[in-house]
Structure formats: structure tokens, C-alpha cells
Design an enzyme around this catalytic site. Structure first.
Site, PDB file in Angstrom:
ATOM      1  N   TYR A  65      28.063  50.167  39.378  1.00 51.25           N
ATOM      2  CA  TYR A  65      28.735  50.627  40.594  1.00 51.25           C
ATOM      3  C   TYR A  65      27.742  50.921  41.719  1.00 51.25           C
ATOM      4  O   TYR A  65      28.064  50.726  42.903  1.00 51.25           O
ATOM      5  CB  TYR A  65      29.640  51.830  40.296  1.00 51.25           C
ATOM      6  CG  TYR A  65      30.919  51.374  39.625  1.00 51.25           C
ATOM      7  CD1 TYR A  65      31.945  50.813  40.370  1.00 51.25           C
ATOM      8  CD2 TYR A  65      31.067  51.453  38.246  1.00 51.25           C
ATOM      9  CE1 TYR A  65      33.098  50.348  39.761  1.00 51.25           C
ATOM     10  CE2 TYR A  65      32.217  50.987  37.619  1.00 51.25           C
ATOM     11  CZ  TYR A  65      33.232  50.444  38.394  1.00 51.25           C
ATOM     12  OH  TYR A  65      34.367  49.967  37.791  1.00 51.25           O
ATOM     13  N   ASN A 103      41.988  47.212  45.818  1.00 48.75           N
ATOM     14  CA  ASN A 103      40.552  47.112  46.083  1.00 48.75           C
ATOM     15  C   ASN A 103      39.928  48.482  46.268  1.00 48.75           C
ATOM     16  O   ASN A 103      40.513  49.377  46.873  1.00 48.75           O
ATOM     17  CB  ASN A 103      40.309  46.266  47.338  1.00 48.75           C
ATOM     18  CG  ASN A 103      40.809  44.849  47.163  1.00 48.75           C
ATOM     19  OD1 ASN A 103      41.037  44.415  46.040  1.00 48.75           O
ATOM     20  ND2 ASN A 103      40.982  44.132  48.257  1.00 48.75           N
ATOM     21  N   HIS A 120      43.582  51.883  42.892  1.00 53.45           N
ATOM     22  CA  HIS A 120      42.492  51.857  41.907  1.00 53.45           C
ATOM     23  C   HIS A 120      41.265  52.630  42.388  1.00 53.45           C
ATOM     24  O   HIS A 120      40.165  52.415  41.883  1.00 53.45           O
ATOM     25  CB  HIS A 120      42.123  50.411  41.563  1.00 53.45           C
ATOM     26  CG  HIS A 120      43.199  49.702  40.792  1.00 53.45           C
ATOM     27  ND1 HIS A 120      43.247  48.334  40.647  1.00 53.45           N
ATOM     28  CD2 HIS A 120      44.277  50.182  40.113  1.00 53.45           C
ATOM     29  CE1 HIS A 120      44.312  47.995  39.918  1.00 53.45           C
ATOM     30  NE2 HIS A 120      44.958  49.102  39.593  1.00 53.45           N
ATOM     31  N   CYS A 147      27.401  68.006  42.086  1.00 53.17           N
ATOM     32  CA  CYS A 147      28.738  68.143  42.682  1.00 53.17           C
ATOM     33  C   CYS A 147      28.677  69.153  43.829  1.00 53.17           C
ATOM     34  O   CYS A 147      28.234  70.285  43.623  1.00 53.17           O
ATOM     35  CB  CYS A 147      29.750  68.607  41.625  1.00 53.17           C
ATOM     36  SG  CYS A 147      31.362  69.040  42.331  1.00 53.17           S
ATOM     37  N   GLY A 187      46.053  37.822  47.682  1.00 54.57           N
ATOM     38  CA  GLY A 187      44.735  37.744  47.054  1.00 54.57           C
ATOM     39  C   GLY A 187      44.614  38.509  45.759  1.00 54.57           C
ATOM     40  O   GLY A 187      43.570  39.096  45.479  1.00 54.57           O
ATOM     41  N   THR A 188      45.673  38.489  44.958  1.00 57.30           N
ATOM     42  CA  THR A 188      45.598  39.138  43.649  1.00 57.30           C
ATOM     43  C   THR A 188      46.117  38.179  42.578  1.00 57.30           C
ATOM     44  O   THR A 188      47.102  37.477  42.790  1.00 57.30           O
ATOM     45  CB  THR A 188      46.367  40.481  43.621  1.00 57.30           C
ATOM     46  OG1 THR A 188      46.331  41.016  42.290  1.00 57.30           O
ATOM     47  CG2 THR A 188      47.811  40.351  44.082  1.00 57.30           C
ATOM     48  N   SER A 189      45.426  38.183  41.425  1.00 57.87           N
ATOM     49  CA  SER A 189      45.790  37.245  40.355  1.00 57.87           C
ATOM     50  C   SER A 189      47.036  37.700  39.589  1.00 57.87           C
ATOM     51  O   SER A 189      47.599  36.932  38.824  1.00 57.87           O
ATOM     52  CB  SER A 189      44.626  37.101  39.373  1.00 57.87           C
ATOM     53  OG  SER A 189      44.357  38.348  38.763  1.00 57.87           O
ATOM     54  N   LEU A 214      44.850  31.999  47.291  1.00 52.45           N
ATOM     55  CA  LEU A 214      44.120  30.737  47.402  1.00 52.45           C
ATOM     56  C   LEU A 214      44.881  29.628  46.688  1.00 52.45           C
ATOM     57  O   LEU A 214      44.956  28.502  47.163  1.00 52.45           O
ATOM     58  CB  LEU A 214      42.721  30.911  46.800  1.00 52.45           C
ATOM     59  CG  LEU A 214      41.693  29.832  47.100  1.00 52.45           C
ATOM     60  CD1 LEU A 214      41.504  29.643  48.600  1.00 52.45           C
ATOM     61  CD2 LEU A 214      40.367  30.177  46.434  1.00 52.45           C
ATOM     62  N   GLU A 215      45.443  29.977  45.547  1.00 56.65           N
ATOM     63  CA  GLU A 215      46.200  28.998  44.752  1.00 56.65           C
ATOM     64  C   GLU A 215      47.331  29.726  44.032  1.00 56.65           C
ATOM     65  O   GLU A 215      47.287  30.955  43.901  1.00 56.65           O
ATOM     66  CB  GLU A 215      45.286  28.314  43.740  1.00 56.65           C
ATOM     67  CG  GLU A 215      44.509  29.280  42.905  1.00 56.65           C
ATOM     68  CD  GLU A 215      43.319  28.641  42.179  1.00 56.65           C
ATOM     69  OE1 GLU A 215      42.931  29.177  41.135  1.00 56.65           O
ATOM     70  OE2 GLU A 215      42.816  27.623  42.664  1.00 56.65           O
TER      71      GLU A 215
END
Ligand code: BJW
Length: 245
Positions: A65, A103, A120, A147, A187-189, A214-215
Site C-alpha cells: 500500500y 476505488n 472500499h 495514531c 469500469g468494473t469487472s 472497455l469490453e
């Protein structure tokens, strides 16, 4: 390319829920997860995106990350025309466009979107495992991180949602989908739940639904319509129909 029953009158789409995924940020220079050059081709998700992976090897997860946070903050990374078009639509239809993103980047905000629901989590935030406090963070996280709320050292983690954890704002998201008349997945599968199931809820609510990607994805059959091509091209032209006149 477009497939499906064609467009409804533009007013019929509002209130509109837009769900975005990694594909919208691809042309901004951020990798997707499941494409041939995606993140999961280089890293085992069990190692870097689960609480168990973090417990086993926190150093590995922090390094994963930290590298992605540094990339996001690179001066070369900027929102593209798809992020900007969505922000423009939100500004043109105040209160009528709910933007939900899977995202963890901040490109929607940088494009001008005022309200973004990050289901998320967010890469530029950290969370304290000792007290739960979440704070904005643009630095590397590690054993020395303290913290700002409780002073615990080395208990910070990225404020993101890993597999097996509960996504954020679910009540708000399901509420917005139940009320919507239009639902667009961009844009998410459609491989990750519960995000992938939102289209089913939208159909149940009677909304018009469209996939912009995209597809075609495996979930294509769930959508009323599909529009295919790079997000920076198809999203602005799809949004334009609502802004004209
Ligand atoms: C372009 C493009 C261009 C490329 N233009 N397009 C059934 C029901 C509920 C849960 C489950 C279930 N079955 C299994 C589960 C559990 C699990 C899950 O879904 N597993 C699947 C793998 C099967 N889900 C969870 O664990 C979730 N939590 C959960 O379920 O809690 C229980 C619960 C739920 C509800 C109520 C009560 C309890 C948590 C999921 C957390 C996901 N976390 C990650 C990492 C976040 C941090 C980080 O970024 O590292 O989130 S994984 C990763 O995948 C990331 C993404 O947000 C997510 C989705 O990926 P996305 O955005 O779709 O990217 P890709 O790469 O998959 O697709 C990109 C697309 O773009 C492709 O189609 C390309 O073609 C396209 N594209 N270039 C347009 N230029």
C-alpha cells in the site's frame, strides 16, 4: 460500440446511481486488478488484501500500500475525462447523482466531485487498529506510525476494505439504489460482491441500467444496455446526452 434497447428520455434516468471501478482510473495511470497487466497478476490477493494476510506479514502489506499511495501521489497521476464528466453531471443535476466508487484513489474528488461514497475505503486515509480512529494520511505507514488520536505506535493500517471485511456505507448505497431510476456501472469487472450485486437491486427497483466498460463483462446480461470503449471516450459522450439542451 453500444448494444441493447437504446436510450430512454434523459429525465427517466434520475435519480441516477453511478458505480465506478478501477477501469475508470486506468487511463489516469493506475492499474486495474484483473486485467492481464493487473495488480492481482503481480500480487496474491490472499497475501495483501485480507486481514489474515496483514496479520501474517504486516510489512509486506504496508509495502504494497505504501507503493500504491506513492504512485497515486505522483505528479503524473491526474483525473481523466471520465472522472471530469461525472463531476460535471453531478454539478448539473445537484442531488440527483449518487457516486459510489469501489476505488480507493481520490481521482473523483480531484476531478471536482463533491460527494463520493468510497465503499472500499480510501488509500489516503489510515486507520488505528487500537482505537478505530481514521485520519488523512499521505505518508508511508509502518511500525513507527503513531495514531494522532490515542498515541498507539505501529497499529496503523490502510483505511481500505479487504476481502472478508464489510464494505462502507452499505445502508446508504442500498437506499440510493432502491430509489434510483438509472444505474450505471463504469469500469468494473463485476467480480467482487456486494458491489457486483447492486445492478440486480437496481433492476428490481425498476431502474434503467447500463454498463460502460472497455469490453463486455460476465455480468453483461444483467444490464439493459452496454456501451464499450475506453472510459475517457465513452463516459463523456454518455454524459453529454444528459447535459445537452
Ligand atoms: C476499463 C478500462 C478503460 C480496464 N476504460 N474500462 C457473494 C455476496 C457477498 C460477498 C461475497 C459473495 N461471494 C464472495 C463474497 C466475498 C468477497 C467477494 O466478492 N469475493 C469475490 C472474489 C467472489 N467480498 C468481500 O469479501 C467483500 N466483503 C463482504 O462481502 O463482506 C460481507 C458482507 C457484505 C455485505 C453485507 C454484510 C456482509 C469485501 C470486498 C473488498 C474488495 N477489496 C478490494 C481491495 C480494496 C483495497 C485496494 O484497492 O487494495 O477492492 S479487491 C479489488 O476488487 C478492489 C476493487 O475495488 C474490487 C473490484 O475491482 P474492479 O474495480 O471491478 O476492478 P477489476 O480490475 O476487476 O476490473 C476493471 C474493469 O475495468 C475490467 O472489466 C476492465 O475491462 C475495465 N477496464 N481499462 C474502461 N480504459
Amino acid at each position: 460500440m453500444s448494444s441493447g434497447p437504446g436510450q430512454r428520455a434523459k429525465g427517466d434516468w434520475f435519480p441516477l446511481v453511478i458505480l465506478t471501478g478501477a477501469g475508470i482510473s486506468k487511463e489516469s495511470g493506475l492499474d486495474t486488478f484483473r486485467d492481464p497487466d493487473g495488480i492481482w497478476k503481480r500480487h496474491r490477493l490472499e497475501d495483501v488484501a485480507t486481514p489474515e494476510g496483514f496479520a501474517r506479514n504486516p510489512g509486506l502489506v504496508q509495502a504494497f500500500y505504501n507503493a500504491r499511495r506513492r504512485s497515486l501521489l505522483d505528479r503524473a497521476i491526474a483525473p481523466n475525462a471520465a472522472h471530469r464528466a461525472i463531476a460535471e453531471l453531478q454539478a448539473a443535476r445537484p442531488g440527483d447523482v449518487t457516486l459510489v466508487t469501489q476505488n480507493v484513489d481520490d481521482l473523483h474528488e480531484r476531478a471536482g466531485s463533491g460527494e463520493v461514497w468510497h465503499m472500499h475505503g480510501e488509500l489516503l486515509r489510515a486507520q488505528c487498529q487500537a482505537c478505530g480512529h481514521s485520519w488523512e494520511c499521505r505518508e508511508d505507514l509502518g511500525e513507527e506510525t503513531v495514531c494522532p488520536e490515542c498515541g498507539a505506535r505501529g497499529r496503523a493500517r490502510p483505511d481500505v476494505v479487504w476481502f472478508g471485511e464489510i464494505p462502507r456505507m452499505l445502508d446508504d448505497i442500498y437506499g440510493a439504489v432502491e430509489r434510483c431510476r438509472g444505474f450505471a456501472a463504469i469500469g468494473t469487472s463485476g467480480q467482487v460482491y456486494p458491489a457486483a450485486g447492486l445492478v440486480v437491486e437496481a433492476v428490481r427497483a425498476g431502474a434503467h441500467t447500463v454498463e460502460l466498460n472497455l469490453e463486455p463483462t460476465d455480468g453483461l446480461g444483467l444490464f439493459g444496455e452496454g456501451i464499450y470503449g475506453p472510459a475517457s471516450e465513452v463516459v463523456p459522450s454518455w454524459v453529454a446526452q444528459f447535459l445537452e439542451g
